[in-house]
Motif scaffolding. Structure first.
Motif, mmCIF file in Angstrom:
data_model
loop_
_atom_site.group_PDB
_atom_site.id
_atom_site.type_symbol
_atom_site.label_atom_id
_atom_site.label_comp_id
_atom_site.label_asym_id
_atom_site.label_seq_id
_atom_site.Cartn_x
_atom_site.Cartn_y
_atom_site.Cartn_z
ATOM 1 N N LEU A 63 -56.652 46.240 -48.899
ATOM 2 C CA LEU A 63 -57.065 45.390 -47.769
ATOM 3 C C LEU A 63 -58.265 44.526 -48.136
ATOM 4 C CD1 LEU A 63 -56.705 47.968 -44.855
ATOM 5 C CD2 LEU A 63 -55.263 45.954 -45.253
ATOM 6 N N ALA A 64 -59.183 45.079 -48.922
ATOM 7 C CA ALA A 64 -60.389 44.330 -49.301
ATOM 8 C C ALA A 64 -60.049 43.143 -50.196
ATOM 9 C CB ALA A 64 -61.374 45.263 -50.009
ATOM 10 N N LEU A 65 -59.047 43.296 -51.055
ATOM 11 C CA LEU A 65 -58.694 42.231 -51.985
ATOM 12 C C LEU A 65 -57.809 41.157 -51.350
ATOM 13 C CD1 LEU A 65 -57.987 44.313 -55.219
ATOM 14 C CD2 LEU A 65 -60.058 43.017 -54.641
ATOM 15 N N LYS A 66 -57.212 41.474 -50.242
ATOM 16 C CA LYS A 66 -56.265 40.543 -49.607
ATOM 17 C C LYS A 66 -56.878 39.176 -49.284
ATOM 18 C CE LYS A 66 -52.435 40.935 -46.347
ATOM 19 N NZ LYS A 66 -51.831 41.761 -45.275
ATOM 20 N N PRO A 67 -58.061 39.120 -48.652
ATOM 21 C CA PRO A 67 -58.650 37.795 -48.366
ATOM 22 C C PRO A 67 -58.974 36.998 -49.619
ATOM 23 C CG PRO A 67 -59.697 39.501 -47.041
ATOM 24 C CD PRO A 67 -58.856 40.204 -48.064
ATOM 25 N N LEU A 68 -59.344 37.663 -50.707
ATOM 26 C CA LEU A 68 -59.636 36.951 -51.946
ATOM 27 C C LEU A 68 -58.383 36.260 -52.485
ATOM 28 C CD1 LEU A 68 -61.964 39.459 -53.849
ATOM 29 C CD2 LEU A 68 -62.605 37.546 -52.378
ATOM 30 N N LEU A 69 -57.245 36.879 -52.266
ATOM 31 C CA LEU A 69 -55.987 36.255 -52.668
ATOM 32 C C LEU A 69 -55.620 35.100 -51.743
ATOM 33 C CD1 LEU A 69 -54.021 39.521 -53.478
ATOM 34 C CD2 LEU A 69 -54.531 37.703 -55.114
ATOM 35 N N GLU A 70 -55.842 35.307 -50.444
ATOM 36 C CA GLU A 70 -55.500 34.275 -49.462
ATOM 37 C C GLU A 70 -56.331 33.014 -49.649
ATOM 38 O OE1 GLU A 70 -56.049 36.263 -45.753
ATOM 39 O OE2 GLU A 70 -54.132 37.346 -45.868
ATOM 40 N N TYR A 71 -57.615 33.198 -50.023
ATOM 41 C CA TYR A 71 -58.504 32.043 -50.198
ATOM 42 C C TYR A 71 -58.604 31.593 -51.659
ATOM 43 C CZ TYR A 71 -59.886 32.768 -45.368
ATOM 44 O OH TYR A 71 -59.875 32.897 -43.989
ATOM 45 N N LYS A 72 -57.669 32.105 -52.487
ATOM 46 C CA LYS A 72 -57.548 31.674 -53.889
ATOM 47 C C LYS A 72 -58.767 32.019 -54.756
ATOM 48 C CE LYS A 72 -53.705 29.750 -52.590
ATOM 49 N NZ LYS A 72 -52.399 30.409 -52.846
ATOM 50 N N ALA A 73 -59.590 32.957 -54.300
ATOM 51 C CA ALA A 73 -60.681 33.429 -55.154
ATOM 52 C C ALA A 73 -60.121 34.274 -56.302
ATOM 53 C CB ALA A 73 -61.682 34.245 -54.342
ATOM 54 N N LEU A 74 -58.955 34.845 -56.067
ATOM 55 C CA LEU A 74 -58.201 35.536 -57.106
ATOM 56 C C LEU A 74 -56.881 34.801 -57.298
ATOM 57 C CD1 LEU A 74 -58.666 39.294 -56.116
ATOM 58 C CD2 LEU A 74 -59.747 38.116 -58.039
ATOM 59 N N LYS A 75 -56.520 34.536 -58.542
ATOM 60 C CA LYS A 75 -55.276 33.810 -58.815
ATOM 61 C C LYS A 75 -54.049 34.677 -58.558
ATOM 62 C CE LYS A 75 -57.341 30.696 -62.224
ATOM 63 N NZ LYS A 75 -57.336 30.236 -63.643
ATOM 64 N N SER A 76 -54.167 35.953 -58.862
ATOM 65 C CA SER A 76 -53.084 36.899 -58.610
ATOM 66 C C SER A 76 -53.687 38.271 -58.349
ATOM 67 C CB SER A 76 -52.109 36.960 -59.790
ATOM 68 O OG SER A 76 -52.773 37.328 -60.976
ATOM 69 N N SER A 77 -52.904 39.141 -57.744
ATOM 70 C CA SER A 77 -53.427 40.451 -57.378
ATOM 71 C C SER A 77 -53.718 41.302 -58.603
ATOM 72 C CB SER A 77 -52.433 41.194 -56.480
ATOM 73 O OG SER A 77 -52.914 42.502 -56.196
ATOM 74 N N PRO A 78 -54.913 41.877 -58.678
ATOM 75 C CA PRO A 78 -55.235 42.779 -59.796
ATOM 76 C C PRO A 78 -54.599 44.164 -59.638
ATOM 77 C CG PRO A 78 -57.120 42.553 -58.341
ATOM 78 C CD PRO A 78 -56.065 41.638 -57.810
ATOM 79 N N ILE A 79 -54.006 44.426 -58.481
ATOM 80 C CA ILE A 79 -53.374 45.729 -58.256
ATOM 81 C C ILE A 79 -51.974 45.714 -58.845
ATOM 82 C CG2 ILE A 79 -52.552 47.369 -56.525
ATOM 83 C CD1 ILE A 79 -54.821 46.485 -54.726
ATOM 84 N N ARG A 80 -51.754 46.556 -59.835
ATOM 85 C CA ARG A 80 -50.474 46.579 -60.541
ATOM 86 C C ARG A 80 -49.415 47.376 -59.804
ATOM 87 N NH1 ARG A 80 -54.031 47.259 -65.448
ATOM 88 N NH2 ARG A 80 -53.975 49.471 -64.958
#
Length: 238
Positions: free
Chosen positions: A139-156
């Motif tokens: 849940l914490a990483l979800k907004p970073l993905l939505e706002y393109k702060a992360l290019k792809s999910s680091p969760i494998r």
């Protein structure tokens, strides 16, 4: 017959409630029978000294138990001046489990801290913390993905954990406190969503166990973790 009437291969009722804390980047309360753990994720734009400049992130965890999470009051560790050896062991276990399914390069130079606080303890607090901690992390990483702060999910992939044990020669899934306290063999199993092992912790408390019993314990753990991952996915809307 088990104390709560469950089958040998049956989990206690499991529920994961997300968004419990409005102040945390990601949070979830996981309930497993009478065990209840609050998991909260915090993201910091820094990493430990040994990782600085390497472009990789870090995931770590802290664990504590509220004084009246147990039948008799447990003294707060802060009043003792230091965390107990048990607490350090559990924190390291949670951190290792969650790091095992995260691509640190994709996370970038960020640290995710997972705080796991036991509200009520009835066995399996560390395994519940890992299972709920994964949801808080996601849940914490979800907004970073939505706002393109992360290019792809680091969760494998997903990760979850469960306890198994042997009482009077009988292998059981998901031990409550009463069962855990009298088990001949006590084991915690951490599995990734792919079915691969992350960590096994097994101890013969009274009687040694053989490879056939070990195989049965692992079979039971896989049954429980399959159920837990399905509940994680439902909580995350996947």
């Amino acid at each position: 017959m088990r104390i709560d009437g469950r089958r040998l291969d049956q989990m206690r009722p499991v529920e994961i409630t997300t968004g419990y804390l409005m102040t945390a980047e990601g949070s979830a309360v996981i309930t497993v029978g009478n065990t209840r753990v609050l998991c909260a994720a915090t993201i910091e734009d820094t990493v430990p000294q040994f990782l600085r400049g390497g472009g990789k992130g870090w995931v770590t965890a802290e664990y504590s138990m509220l004084p009246r999470a147990t039948v008799t009051r447990t003294q707060r560790e802060v009043s003792r001046g230091r965390a107990s050896g048990r607490t350090h062991e559990i924190q390291r276990l949670i951190g290792r489990a969650l790091r095992s399914i995260v691509d640190m390069a994709l996370l970038g130079e960020r640290t995710v801290i997972i705080d796991c606080d036991v509200i009520q303890a009835d066995g399996g607090t560390r395994t519940a913390a890992i299972t709920g901690g994964f949801v808080a992390l996601s849940l914490a990483l979800k907004p970073l993905l939505e706002y393109k702060a992360l290019k792809s999910s680091p969760i494998r992939e997903h990760v979850a954990a469960v306890s198994v044990g042997i009482i009077a020669g009988v292998p059981l899934l998901d031990l409550c406190y009463d069962e855990d306290s009298r088990a001949d063999v006590d084991m915690n199993v951490v599995l990734a969503g792919s079915g691969r092992f992350v960590e096994l912790q097994a101890t013969a408390e009274r009687q040694p166990f053989d490879d056939g019993q070990l195989a049965r314990l692992l079979e039971l753990a896989q049954v429980g973790i399959t159920e837990l991952i399905a509940i994680q996915k439902q909580a995350l809307g996947a």
